[in-house]
Structure formats: C-alpha cells, structure tokens
Design a protein around this motif. Structure first.
Motif, PDB file in Angstrom:
ATOM      1  N   LEU A   1      53.834  48.099  29.751  1.00  0.00           N
ATOM      2  CA  LEU A   1      52.734  47.355  30.364  1.00  0.00           C
ATOM      3  C   LEU A   1      51.397  47.757  29.741  1.00  0.00           C
ATOM      4  N   HIS A   2      51.265  49.021  29.368  1.00  0.00           N
ATOM      5  CA  HIS A   2      50.039  49.492  28.718  1.00  0.00           C
ATOM      6  C   HIS A   2      49.778  48.707  27.436  1.00  0.00           C
ATOM      7  N   GLU A   3      50.836  48.439  26.670  1.00  0.00           N
ATOM      8  CA  GLU A   3      50.675  47.684  25.419  1.00  0.00           C
ATOM      9  C   GLU A   3      50.177  46.270  25.694  1.00  0.00           C
ATOM     10  N   LEU A   4      50.673  45.659  26.759  1.00  0.00           N
ATOM     11  CA  LEU A   4      50.212  44.310  27.107  1.00  0.00           C
ATOM     12  C   LEU A   4      48.725  44.314  27.440  1.00  0.00           C
ATOM     13  N   LEU A   5      48.300  45.287  28.247  1.00  0.00           N
ATOM     14  CA  LEU A   5      46.920  45.313  28.721  1.00  0.00           C
ATOM     15  C   LEU A   5      45.931  45.717  27.638  1.00  0.00           C
ATOM     16  N   GLN A   6      46.438  46.341  26.554  1.00  0.00           N
ATOM     17  CA  GLN A   6      45.570  46.775  25.461  1.00  0.00           C
ATOM     18  C   GLN A   6      45.451  45.744  24.344  1.00  0.00           C
ATOM     19  N   LEU A   7      46.083  44.591  24.502  1.00  0.00           N
ATOM     20  CA  LEU A   7      45.958  43.540  23.494  1.00  0.00           C
ATOM     21  C   LEU A   7      44.507  43.091  23.375  1.00  0.00           C
ATOM     22  N   ASP A   8      44.122  42.639  22.159  1.00  0.00           N
ATOM     23  CA  ASP A   8      42.760  42.135  21.970  1.00  0.00           C
ATOM     24  C   ASP A   8      42.469  40.962  22.900  1.00  0.00           C
ATOM     25  N   ASP A   9      43.493  40.145  23.133  1.00  0.00           N
ATOM     26  CA  ASP A   9      43.372  39.017  24.065  1.00  0.00           C
ATOM     27  C   ASP A   9      44.450  39.190  25.136  1.00  0.00           C
ATOM     28  N   PRO A  10      44.198  40.021  26.139  1.00  0.00           N
ATOM     29  CA  PRO A  10      45.241  40.375  27.120  1.00  0.00           C
ATOM     30  C   PRO A  10      45.580  39.201  28.031  1.00  0.00           C
ATOM     31  N   PRO A  11      46.714  39.320  28.718  1.00  0.00           N
ATOM     32  CA  PRO A  11      47.106  38.251  29.650  1.00  0.00           C
ATOM     33  C   PRO A  11      46.209  38.221  30.885  1.00  0.00           C
ATOM     34  N   THR A  12      46.140  37.043  31.489  1.00  0.00           N
ATOM     35  CA  THR A  12      45.461  36.903  32.783  1.00  0.00           C
ATOM     36  C   THR A  12      46.475  36.735  33.908  1.00  0.00           C
ATOM     37  N   ALA A  13      47.736  36.560  33.520  1.00  0.00           N
ATOM     38  CA  ALA A  13      48.808  36.406  34.508  1.00  0.00           C
ATOM     39  C   ALA A  13      50.091  36.991  33.950  1.00  0.00           C
TER      40      ALA A  13
END
Length: 335
Positions: free
Chosen positions: A229-241
């Motif tokens: 989950l940390h990798e998802l939230l650290q994306l340059d354009d992270p998810p909103t959902a």
C-alpha cells in the motif's frame, strides 16, 4: 458401556431385532420397534456410527472444506451448508485450509480416511486441481464452491465476480474518480482473475486507460502488507479511490490508511467485494458488492446431497449467483 445385548435383554427381543431397529431394516412390528426404542432412551444408548456405516456403506457425514474461517463470507456460507445438511439428515465435518495448498492436501487425506459421503469444497486456487482429482479417483462426490478450477468437471456454485467488480468501479467513476487502485488476490484464484477483468472493463467503458502501477496482486489473506500500500500512496499520481477485492483486504487497506492519518472517505474512497455478515450491521460503512453467502452453502449442499443420493443426472451443473451493489458512506464524489 451399554450394548445392543443389554437393550435386547431388557426389551425381551433378540440382538438381531435391536440391530434392525437401529438400522431401520427388516420386518418388525411397530409395537416391537417402539418397545426397543423406549429401552434405548431409558438406557441412554447411542448407536455406534462406525458400525452402522460398515453395514450401510453410508456415514451421513459430509465434509465442508473452506479457505478462511475468519472471513465472514465463509462463516455465513458454512451456516447455509450446515442448515441444509441437518435438514436432510447429514452432519458436517468442518475444515479450514487458510488458502494453503499443503494444508488443503492434508485435509483431503483426512477426508479419504474418514469415509465421508461427500465433500463441499471451496478450493484454495488452481493448484487445488490435484486435490480434487484425489476425490474423483476415490469416487467421493463433491461440489465446488466460489472458485472454478480449470480441468475439473464438477457441480459448482459461483458468484458473478466480474459483474460485481464492474459495478463497484463504475460507482467510483460516477463519483468522478479516475485514479482507481485495485488491491487484489493472487492470479491463480479464479475470483481474483475475474475481478481484475471486471475492474479493467469498467475503466475502459468509462474512457479510462488501465494503469498497471495501480494494481496489486497479493493474496486474499495478505491484508497487512504495509509495503504494497505504501508503494501505491507514493506514486507521483496516487489513487483517489481503492477497490479491495475482498472484505479482509479492505480491512487491511483501511487500517493502513488510518495509520498514515488518512480518513475514509475524506482522503480516500474505498469499496470492496463481499460484505461483513451480521458484524457489518453494527456500523454499516463500506460500499460493497454483497454476495448471498448463505445461498452458496445452502445450494451447494443441496447439489451435493442429490449427487450422494443418486438424484442428479450425469451432466454437471453450474449455478451463478449475482452480487448486489450496496452504497454506503466509504466513498464520496471527487471534488
């Protein structure tokens, strides 16, 4: 220990007559049958199930093998199976594989040695093929639940994973979300594959190009994988959902978000496949694709008993149960 000879002596009949009453065989007058049963009750006699099964070649035992007893979907499924079995005069032996093929194999070995009449089988995944072949080899009737296994031709009760996933993602898109992550199960599990397909179909129908960086293929029990989950939230354009592919993954997602100071749905909208059973009624919060878990168990057991008792045709049967989109408060429109 009370024996049939004790029953026979007190009832004034032969041991053979007592045996016939217990096994419901032979021609015995109703008066004699009632007298023997009355003595059995008075002496608190419990017939030896193993001995009876050796005579009848039937134990009236059915094994229910599920993948995760902690998941409310499976506990509700088990209740449906138990109720249907009891109504038909069968008893259940419960087993839990923990999504582990080796543990599942150990239970199959136990099943083969227990002389059960049939098995209601929720497989861990595609590698369960070999375990199911063992049941076929020993001519033990079985019905597959929740997940299909390539190469296994059997009665099966499934949910519509693809449609349920598509409905959840379409709900998020309707709220304006474009960056929608999928936290999924392993791709060697049919439900995870179908939920991935439904997720992609909904994105494409909504004019959104699927982005593999937003997809995590974990395992259905890996709901405490903080790194993923940390990798998802650290994306340059992270998810909103986030779409969690089952309820246990959703628990892990929400816990991880809260540990980071993120609130659902203020900072992240979350949806998931499967509801939380009776526990979900305490604080109905998550938007879910709810499956009729009780019906999975009930219908699967009915199909299995028909197989056991020779009431089914040679053709295998496939039941697909729809999911229901239940919108709650874990999502909000993207501002």
């Amino acid at each position: 220990m009370i024996t049939i000879y004790d029953i026979a002596e007190k009832a004034g009949v032969s041991a053979m007559t007592v045996s016939r009453v217990i096994n419901n065989t032979g021609r015995i007058s109703e008066e004699t049958r009632k007298r023997v049963r009355k003595v059995m009750e008075e002496l608190h006699y419990i017939p030896n199930a193993l001995a009876r099964s050796l005579v009848s070649q039937k134990t009236n035992l059915i094994s229910l093998l599920i993948t995760d007893i902690t998941n409310p979907f499976y506990t509700t499924l088990a209740r449906g199976a138990e109720d249907a079995a009891k109504k038909a005069g069968y008893r259940l032996l419960f087993a839990n594989s923990d999504e582990d093929y080796e543990k599942e194999k150990d239970y199959v070995d136990m099943i083969l040695s227990t002389r059960v009449d049939g098995v209601l089988f929720a497989p861990a995944g595609d590698h369960s093929h070999d375990n199911l072949l063992q049941l076929q080899k020993h001519q033990i009737p079985f019905v597959v639940l929740d997940r299909e296994i390539p190469g296994i031709d059997a009665d099966v009760v499934l949910g519509d994973s693809k449609e349920g996933a598509r409905n959840l993602v379409e709900h998020l898109i309707a709220q304006g979300h474009q960056r929608i992550a999928l936290v999924n199960g392993s791709q060697d599990v049919s439900t995870a594959r179908l939920r991935y397909i439904g997720y992609n179909e909904a994105l494409q129908l909504g004019g959104i190009t699927p982005d593999d960086s937003l997809v995590l293929h974990l395992g259905y029990r890996d709901f405490h994988d903080e790194t993923a989950l940390h990798e998802l939230l650290q994306l340059d354009d992270p998810p909103t959902a986030i779409f969690a592919a089952n309820n246990m993954l959703a628990v892990g997602v929400i816990q991880s978000l809260r540990q980071r100071g993120l609130q659902v749905p203020r900072d992240m909208s979350v949806v998931c496949f499967d509801d939380f059973g009776p526990a979900g009624a305490i604080n109905p919060f998550l938007t879910v694709a709810s499956q009729p878990a009780y019906q999975f168990g009930k219908l699967g057991m009915q199909l299995l008993i028909e197989r056991i008792e020779g009431a089914a045709s040679d053709a295998t049967r496939r039941i697909m149960l729809p999911s229901e989109l239940i919108v709650r408060s874990s999502t909000q429109p993207l501002s």
